[in-house]
Enzyme design. Structure first.
Site, PDB file in Angstrom:
ATOM      1  N   ARG A  43      19.828 -18.513  19.955  1.00  0.00           N
ATOM      2  CA  ARG A  43      20.394 -17.167  20.030  1.00  0.00           C
ATOM      3  C   ARG A  43      20.832 -16.645  18.654  1.00  0.00           C
ATOM      4  O   ARG A  43      21.796 -15.893  18.536  1.00  0.00           O
ATOM      5  CB  ARG A  43      21.565 -17.116  21.009  1.00  0.00           C
ATOM      6  CG  ARG A  43      21.175 -17.313  22.475  1.00  0.00           C
ATOM      7  CD  ARG A  43      20.174 -16.350  22.971  1.00  0.00           C
ATOM      8  NE  ARG A  43      20.377 -15.409  23.993  1.00  0.00           N
ATOM      9  CZ  ARG A  43      21.053 -15.371  25.124  1.00  0.00           C
ATOM     10  NH1 ARG A  43      21.762 -16.189  25.500  1.00  0.00           N
ATOM     11  NH2 ARG A  43      21.074 -14.460  25.917  1.00  0.00           N
TER      12      ARG A  43
ATOM     13  N   ARG B  51      24.429 -10.815  18.871  1.00  0.00           N
ATOM     14  CA  ARG B  51      25.609  -9.982  18.654  1.00  0.00           C
ATOM     15  C   ARG B  51      26.638 -10.476  17.647  1.00  0.00           C
ATOM     16  O   ARG B  51      27.517  -9.725  17.266  1.00  0.00           O
ATOM     17  CB  ARG B  51      26.297  -9.722  20.001  1.00  0.00           C
ATOM     18  CG  ARG B  51      25.528  -8.744  20.861  1.00  0.00           C
ATOM     19  CD  ARG B  51      26.034  -8.732  22.274  1.00  0.00           C
ATOM     20  NE  ARG B  51      25.839 -10.048  22.867  1.00  0.00           N
ATOM     21  CZ  ARG B  51      26.040 -10.329  24.141  1.00  0.00           C
ATOM     22  NH1 ARG B  51      26.491  -9.400  24.955  1.00  0.00           N
ATOM     23  NH2 ARG B  51      25.814 -11.530  24.608  1.00  0.00           N
TER      24      ARG B  51
ATOM     25  N   ASP C 187      13.221 -12.160  25.693  1.00  0.00           N
ATOM     26  CA  ASP C 187      14.119 -12.807  26.652  1.00  0.00           C
ATOM     27  C   ASP C 187      13.302 -13.572  27.682  1.00  0.00           C
ATOM     28  O   ASP C 187      12.150 -13.216  27.954  1.00  0.00           O
ATOM     29  CB  ASP C 187      15.000 -11.768  27.357  1.00  0.00           C
ATOM     30  CG  ASP C 187      16.188 -12.431  28.030  1.00  0.00           C
ATOM     31  OD1 ASP C 187      17.176 -12.713  27.335  1.00  0.00           O
ATOM     32  OD2 ASP C 187      16.108 -12.705  29.239  1.00  0.00           O
TER      33      ASP C 187
ATOM     34  N   TYR D 217      16.900 -16.999  38.528  1.00  0.00           N
ATOM     35  CA  TYR D 217      17.202 -15.567  38.374  1.00  0.00           C
ATOM     36  C   TYR D 217      16.390 -14.730  39.369  1.00  0.00           C
ATOM     37  O   TYR D 217      16.889 -13.763  39.933  1.00  0.00           O
ATOM     38  CB  TYR D 217      16.911 -15.110  36.941  1.00  0.00           C
ATOM     39  CG  TYR D 217      17.938 -15.599  35.949  1.00  0.00           C
ATOM     40  CD1 TYR D 217      19.136 -14.905  35.751  1.00  0.00           C
ATOM     41  CD2 TYR D 217      17.736 -16.764  35.214  1.00  0.00           C
ATOM     42  CE1 TYR D 217      20.086 -15.356  34.852  1.00  0.00           C
ATOM     43  CE2 TYR D 217      18.684 -17.231  34.315  1.00  0.00           C
ATOM     44  CZ  TYR D 217      19.853 -16.522  34.136  1.00  0.00           C
ATOM     45  OH  TYR D 217      20.797 -16.974  33.258  1.00  0.00           O
TER      46      TYR D 217
END
Ligand code: CP3
Length: 345
Positions: free
Chosen positions: A30, A34, A80, A154
């Site tokens: 990752r 952010r 992703d 998911y």
């Protein structure tokens, strides 16, 4: 470009070929995200996460941001794992504070009623071509996908969960319907990784973030077996592609995972004792990991001690330095540069 790019000097590729290096190559899961102010700025200009992934130029920039700032040994494609369900025909949204939502959830909807939309992957291959073009030869370019089990959790629940109970229950209740979902994921993932390799990635990682909650028989059936078949199918097209498997939470089952899936290297999460791993995993088998993302966030003496322990435990085998899971958004940039100084001297 792309496939023809020769990178004999890339440290990470040497390591994945089994060569031990005195300074371990390093990248962070990752790493495009952010915690980087330049990522937050790029992200603000977009209506959401998906529009960023689908804008090949912006996604290429996001991929390169951590390389430009920190000179990691690998760039990982900005995309992703959920682009697979999206391409299989589920709608995908990222709800702020709640994480991803996929509709319709397959717990109460038939897979064969979804309409596949293969074009949804096209901009991602363009991102790969743009990045491959701009990377220097010593930087390895990693593609990735989720492993079938994690992607299925998911798709079935329609969202993330801590214990994957909805999906584990479905796998017991209706193994036939569940295995159809797994097969659809395997087929599209092979196609997707093949597309990434053709467009220019040098190696791939399979993220199995939720491998840890399954019972032993279910782990064999839904983690090891589908991953083994995925690896085999990909190698039919790309016999030499290095594949890093990351079955998070698999604990001592990583031994069976390595033996039965035939991955090239294993990603270790932070719960695994590196001395145990060094003693019990096959000699000279490349390992990746496994600094606790929280200790990188905390910094200080605890960080230094953890780094020293990992370097010491893996000093005799091929080792890629990484976290045990993704970097946390609140991680100070100074801690990342400190880590790099400790590793590279
Ligand atoms: O590693 C990288 O820098 C490359 C890009 C990458 C992303 N997601 C970008 C992303 C990779 C390799 C992933 C993998 C991924 N995605 C996993 C497996 C690894 C893991 O962390 O367990 C999983 C389970 C997902 C699913 C996913 N995507 C979730 C649960 C979320 C929301 C949670 C969150 O962090 O916000 C995402 C969104 C996502 N994927 C973001 C990024 C940078 C944040 C979205 C944003 O910027 O708004």
């Amino acid at each position: 470009m792309g496939k023809s790019r020769k990178k004999p000097d890339a440290p990470l590729l040497k390591l994945l070929a089994g060569q031990k290096l005195t300074t371990p190559p390093i990248w962070l899961m990752r790493q495009a995200g952010r915690y980087l102010p330049e990522y937050r700025k790029l992200r603000e200009q977009k209506a959401g996460f998906l529009p960023l992934v689908e804008d090949s130029e912006a996604a290429a920039e996001a991929t390169l941001q951590p390389i430009n700032r920190f000179h990691f040994d690998a760039a990982i494609l900005f995309s992703d794992i959920l682009v697979i369900p999206y391409t299989l025909g589920q709608d995908l949204t990222f709800v702020k504070g709640e994480g991803p939502k996929l509709t319709p959830a397959l717990v109460n909807h038939r897979l064969d009623l979804l309409t596949k939309l293969p074009d949804r992957l096209t901009p991602i291959y363009e991102t790969v071509r743009r990045v491959a073009h701009r990377l220097s030869p010593e930087t390895t370019f990693l593609g990735f996908a989720g492993s079938p089990w994690t992607v299925a959790t998911y798709m079935v629940a329609g969202e993330g969960s801590r214990d994957q109970a909805v999906t584990r229950a479905m796998a017991y209740r209706d193994p036939q319907a569940f295995s159809e979902i797994i097969e659809a994921i395997i087929d599209l993932t092979v196609l997707y990784l093949d597309g990434q390799i053709e467009a220019g990635v040098d190696a791939v990682q399979l993220f199995d973030s939720w491998a840890g909650t399954l019972s032993p028989q279910q782990f064999e059936r839904w983690v090891i077996d589908p991953t083994a078949r995925l690896v085999e199918k990909l190698r039919e097209k790309h016999p030499n592609i290095p594949i890093i498997g990351f079955p998070k939470g698999a604990a001592s089952r990583i031994k069976a995972y390595i033996a039965d899936t035939q991955v090239t290297a294993i990603g270790l999460d932070e719960t695994i004792d590196p001395y145990w791993a060094d003693q019990y995993l096959p000699a000279d088998f490349p390992v990746q990991g496994n600094l606790d993302p929280l200790v990188l966030l905390a910094g200080g003496e605890a960080l230094d001690q953890s780094i020293t322990t990992i370097l010491d435990a893996f000093s005799e085998r091929p080792h890629i330095f990484n976290l045990g899971h993704g970097i946390l958004p609140q991680t100070p940039l100074t801690h990342v540069s400190h880590l790099l100084e400790k590793i590279r001297g």
